[in-house]
Motif scaffolding. Structure first.
Motif, PDB file in Angstrom:
ATOM      1  N   GLY A 162       0.809  -1.217   0.000  1.00 25.40           N
ATOM      2  CA  GLY A 162       0.000   0.000   0.000  1.00 25.40           C
ATOM      3  C   GLY A 162       0.840   1.264   0.000  1.00 25.40           C
ATOM      4  N   SER A 163       0.268   2.323   0.545  1.00 26.78           N
ATOM      5  CA  SER A 163       0.935   3.629   0.491  1.00 26.78           C
ATOM      6  C   SER A 163       1.745   3.914   1.745  1.00 26.78           C
ATOM      7  N   LEU A 164       2.711   4.802   1.602  1.00 29.60           N
ATOM      8  CA  LEU A 164       3.492   5.265   2.756  1.00 29.60           C
ATOM      9  C   LEU A 164       2.562   5.902   3.778  1.00 29.60           C
ATOM     10  N   ASN A 165       1.572   6.639   3.314  1.00 29.63           N
ATOM     11  CA  ASN A 165       0.620   7.294   4.205  1.00 29.63           C
ATOM     12  C   ASN A 165      -0.007   6.288   5.172  1.00 29.63           C
ATOM     13  N   ASN A 166      -0.395   5.118   4.655  1.00 29.82           N
ATOM     14  CA  ASN A 166      -1.001   4.091   5.515  1.00 29.82           C
ATOM     15  C   ASN A 166      -0.030   3.606   6.582  1.00 29.82           C
ATOM     16  N   HIS A 167       1.222   3.443   6.210  1.00 32.63           N
ATOM     17  CA  HIS A 167       2.216   2.937   7.157  1.00 32.63           C
ATOM     18  C   HIS A 167       2.590   3.969   8.218  1.00 32.63           C
ATOM     19  N   GLU A 170      -2.135   4.882   9.602  1.00 34.49           N
ATOM     20  CA  GLU A 170      -3.248   3.974   9.828  1.00 34.49           C
ATOM     21  C   GLU A 170      -2.904   2.969  10.932  1.00 34.49           C
ATOM     22  N   LYS A 171      -3.813   2.018  11.168  1.00 37.88           N
ATOM     23  CA  LYS A 171      -3.680   1.101  12.306  1.00 37.88           C
ATOM     24  C   LYS A 171      -2.349   0.356  12.304  1.00 37.88           C
ATOM     25  N   GLN A 172      -1.897  -0.058  11.103  1.00 38.85           N
ATOM     26  CA  GLN A 172      -0.662  -0.839  11.068  1.00 38.85           C
ATOM     27  C   GLN A 172       0.554  -0.029  11.517  1.00 38.85           C
ATOM     28  N   SER A 173       0.415   1.311  11.469  1.00 37.05           N
ATOM     29  CA  SER A 173       1.537   2.155  11.887  1.00 37.05           C
ATOM     30  C   SER A 173       1.788   2.044  13.384  1.00 37.05           C
ATOM     31  N   LYS A 174       0.755   1.692  14.132  1.00 34.91           N
ATOM     32  CA  LYS A 174       0.917   1.529  15.582  1.00 34.91           C
ATOM     33  C   LYS A 174       1.420   0.127  15.912  1.00 34.91           C
ATOM     34  N   ASP A 175       0.867  -0.857  15.226  1.00 35.42           N
ATOM     35  CA  ASP A 175       1.252  -2.245  15.504  1.00 35.42           C
ATOM     36  C   ASP A 175       2.633  -2.591  14.947  1.00 35.42           C
ATOM     37  N   SER A 211       2.738  11.615   0.642  1.00 34.05           N
ATOM     38  CA  SER A 211       2.936  10.263   1.170  1.00 34.05           C
ATOM     39  C   SER A 211       1.908   9.266   0.643  1.00 34.05           C
ATOM     40  N   SER A 212       0.701   9.722   0.312  1.00 40.56           N
ATOM     41  CA  SER A 212      -0.300   8.785  -0.203  1.00 40.56           C
ATOM     42  C   SER A 212      -0.046   8.394  -1.649  1.00 40.56           C
ATOM     43  N   ASN A 213       0.833   9.120  -2.345  1.00 45.30           N
ATOM     44  CA  ASN A 213       1.192   8.780  -3.726  1.00 45.30           C
ATOM     45  C   ASN A 213       2.503   8.004  -3.819  1.00 45.30           C
ATOM     46  N   ILE A 214       3.065   7.629  -2.682  1.00 44.03           N
ATOM     47  CA  ILE A 214       4.251   6.775  -2.651  1.00 44.03           C
ATOM     48  C   ILE A 214       3.784   5.376  -2.267  1.00 44.03           C
ATOM     49  N   LEU A 215       3.865   4.447  -3.215  1.00 45.87           N
ATOM     50  CA  LEU A 215       3.419   3.078  -2.972  1.00 45.87           C
ATOM     51  C   LEU A 215       4.612   2.179  -2.677  1.00 45.87           C
ATOM     52  N   LEU A 216       4.366   1.123  -1.912  1.00 48.30           N
ATOM     53  CA  LEU A 216       5.440   0.242  -1.457  1.00 48.30           C
ATOM     54  C   LEU A 216       5.178  -1.196  -1.876  1.00 48.30           C
ATOM     55  N   ASP A 217       6.223  -1.848  -2.387  1.00 50.18           N
ATOM     56  CA  ASP A 217       6.085  -3.265  -2.713  1.00 50.18           C
ATOM     57  C   ASP A 217       6.455  -4.108  -1.501  1.00 50.18           C
ATOM     58  N   LEU A 275       9.738  14.259   3.822  1.00 51.28           N
ATOM     59  CA  LEU A 275      10.856  13.957   4.729  1.00 51.28           C
ATOM     60  C   LEU A 275      10.467  14.275   6.174  1.00 51.28           C
ATOM     61  N   LEU A 276       9.743  15.369   6.364  1.00 50.65           N
ATOM     62  CA  LEU A 276       9.280  15.706   7.715  1.00 50.65           C
ATOM     63  C   LEU A 276       8.342  14.626   8.255  1.00 50.65           C
ATOM     64  N   GLU A 277       7.478  14.114   7.406  1.00 50.60           N
ATOM     65  CA  GLU A 277       6.569  13.048   7.826  1.00 50.60           C
ATOM     66  C   GLU A 277       7.357  11.816   8.264  1.00 50.60           C
ATOM     67  N   LEU A 278       8.362  11.440   7.473  1.00 45.45           N
ATOM     68  CA  LEU A 278       9.182  10.277   7.798  1.00 45.45           C
ATOM     69  C   LEU A 278       9.959  10.499   9.097  1.00 45.45           C
ATOM     70  N   LEU A 279      10.414  11.723   9.310  1.00 42.30           N
ATOM     71  CA  LEU A 279      11.209  12.057  10.493  1.00 42.30           C
ATOM     72  C   LEU A 279      10.360  12.066  11.759  1.00 42.30           C
ATOM     73  N   THR A 280       9.196  12.694  11.680  1.00 44.20           N
ATOM     74  CA  THR A 280       8.384  12.916  12.881  1.00 44.20           C
ATOM     75  C   THR A 280       7.248  11.914  13.069  1.00 44.20           C
ATOM     76  N   GLY A 281       6.789  11.305  11.977  1.00 45.05           N
ATOM     77  CA  GLY A 281       5.625  10.433  12.060  1.00 45.05           C
ATOM     78  C   GLY A 281       4.334  11.205  12.255  1.00 45.05           C
ATOM     79  N   LEU A 282       4.343  12.509  11.973  1.00 46.62           N
ATOM     80  CA  LEU A 282       3.173  13.364  12.168  1.00 46.62           C
ATOM     81  C   LEU A 282       2.530  13.715  10.838  1.00 46.62           C
TER      82      LEU A 282
END
Length: 372
Positions: A162-167, A170-175, A211-217, A275-282
């Motif tokens: 899915g997308s970086l935004n989800n990771h 979304e819920k999986q980001s906590k687990d 982040s929602s337009n960055i998809l991950l394999d 990059l700020l999103e990746l750094l802070t998780g916000l």
């Protein structure tokens, strides 16, 4: 064996429009995995080859029937819906072309777009023109399309994570929060994709990097997706393109917003936000945060060159499992990308080099590719 745009077998909606890219659109009626000679041609002739990627002479895509895609999604079954955007929905589907009955099927992502909407048609057309001609490890593959009585569909490779935004949110980001190594890998992959877009005389401005337009394999390799707002530019992006301001609030270049002048380095600003999103998780914009922290860029930017504040901003889900100097270096790159004036921002080539230094040498090497 192709169908040129305007062929009666491939009707254009009555509200015809086109992106003035200068590319003649040719669609293959056979799968892109077949005759490979299209993939060795570059356009225009003076571009030359790109590292790990190329610009194809013409789109070479599978012309799917609506019946095929309806079957692939079991009549667009609701539990196969994996995403929804402003102009359409995305379903997981299973294509069995060329595979014996009972054999392995190919998993794909199928986007539906409204042919009744001019914007939906433009987005569909742009995706074909751009993704149909771009080949790069960090850009999602467009496999085919469908146009049937006003119904427009696109078929992409399936990105299982899915997308970086989800990771991040979304819920999986906590687990299962993204590790520092995964975040850096994603940043570097996305940067390489953007560098490729910017790297020719006939460059491409993405205009909607987020982040929602960055998809991950499966291996957390990043691929840029959704080229509905992309534009070709003839120059290297020094001269601005006057255009209607579009994009996503919080990610868009403030210089572009205030002047309407789009430059290649407008994309660089958006990269700095991610990059700020990746750094802070916000999240970029969050009205539930305290006053002064609602807008991530406005809150974080003054802190990016202060080492103790950068370390305090680092995503708590990382639990300190990262090289401290690498976090500081990443913040320095973000700070340069977020410069108010576009001319003061680095090129994506410089960003890639800086991220590669962090990735290769970790905390032992000071980032020198982008001088502060």
């Amino acid at each position: 064996m192709g169908i040129c745009w305007g062929d009666p077998r491939f009707p254009t909606p009555s509200h015809t429009g086109s992106l003035k890219s200068g590319i003649q659109l040719t669609i293959s009626s056979s799968s892109s995995s077949g005759d490979g000679h299209h993939h060795n041609n570059l356009v225009p002739d003076d571009i030359g080859p790109f590292p790990n990627g190329s610009i194809l002479a013409d789109p070479c895509l599978k012309n799917f029937t609506l019946q095929e895609l309806t079957a692939a999604t079991e009549n667009f079954r609701s539990d196969l819906l994996i995403g929804e955007g402003g102009f359409g929905q995305v379903y997981r589907g299973f294509i069995s072309e060329g595979v014996a009955l009972g054999g392995k099927k190919t998993v794909v992502a199928i986007k539906t777009l409204s042919g009744e909407s001019m914007q939906g048609y433009r987005e569909w057309m742009a995706e074909v023109q751009f993704l149909g001609t771009l080949s790069h490890p960090n850009i999602v593959k467009l496999l085919g399309f469908c146009s049937n009585d006003g119904q427009l569909l696109l078929v992409y490779e399936y990105m299982s994570r899915g997308s970086l935004n989800n990771h991040l949110y979304e819920k999986q980001s906590k687990d299962h929060p993204l590790s520092w190594a995964s975040r850096l890998k994603i940043a570097l992959g996305a940067a390489r994709g953007m560098e490729f877009l910017h790297s020719s005389e006939r460059a491409i401005i993405y205009r909607d990097f987020k982040s929602s337009n960055i998809l991950l394999d499966r291996g957390y390799n990043a691929k840029l997706s959704d080229f509905g707002l992309a534009l070709f530019v003839r120059s290297e992006g020094v001269s601005p393109v006057k255009t209607t301001v579009v994009g996503t609030y919080g990610y868009s270049d403030p210089e572009y917003i205030s002047t309407g002048h789009l430059r290649i380095k407008s994309d660089v600003y958006s990269f700095g936000v991610v990059l700020l999103e990746l750094l802070t998780g916000l999240r970029v914009i969050d009205k539930n945060r305290s006053e002064g922290k609602v807008n991530l860029v406005e809150w974080a930017k003054p802190r990016l060159l202060i080492e103790r504040k950068v370390k305090a901003m680092a995503d708590s889900r990382l639990m300190g499992k990262y090289p401290p100097n690498a976090v500081v270096q990443l913040a320095q790159i973000a700070s340069r990308c977020l410069a108010r004036e576009s001319m003061k921002r680095p090129s994506m080539k410089e960003v890639v080099e800086a991220l590669e230094e962090i990735n290769t040498f970790g905390k032992e090497v000071k980032c020198t590719s982008i001088n502060s």
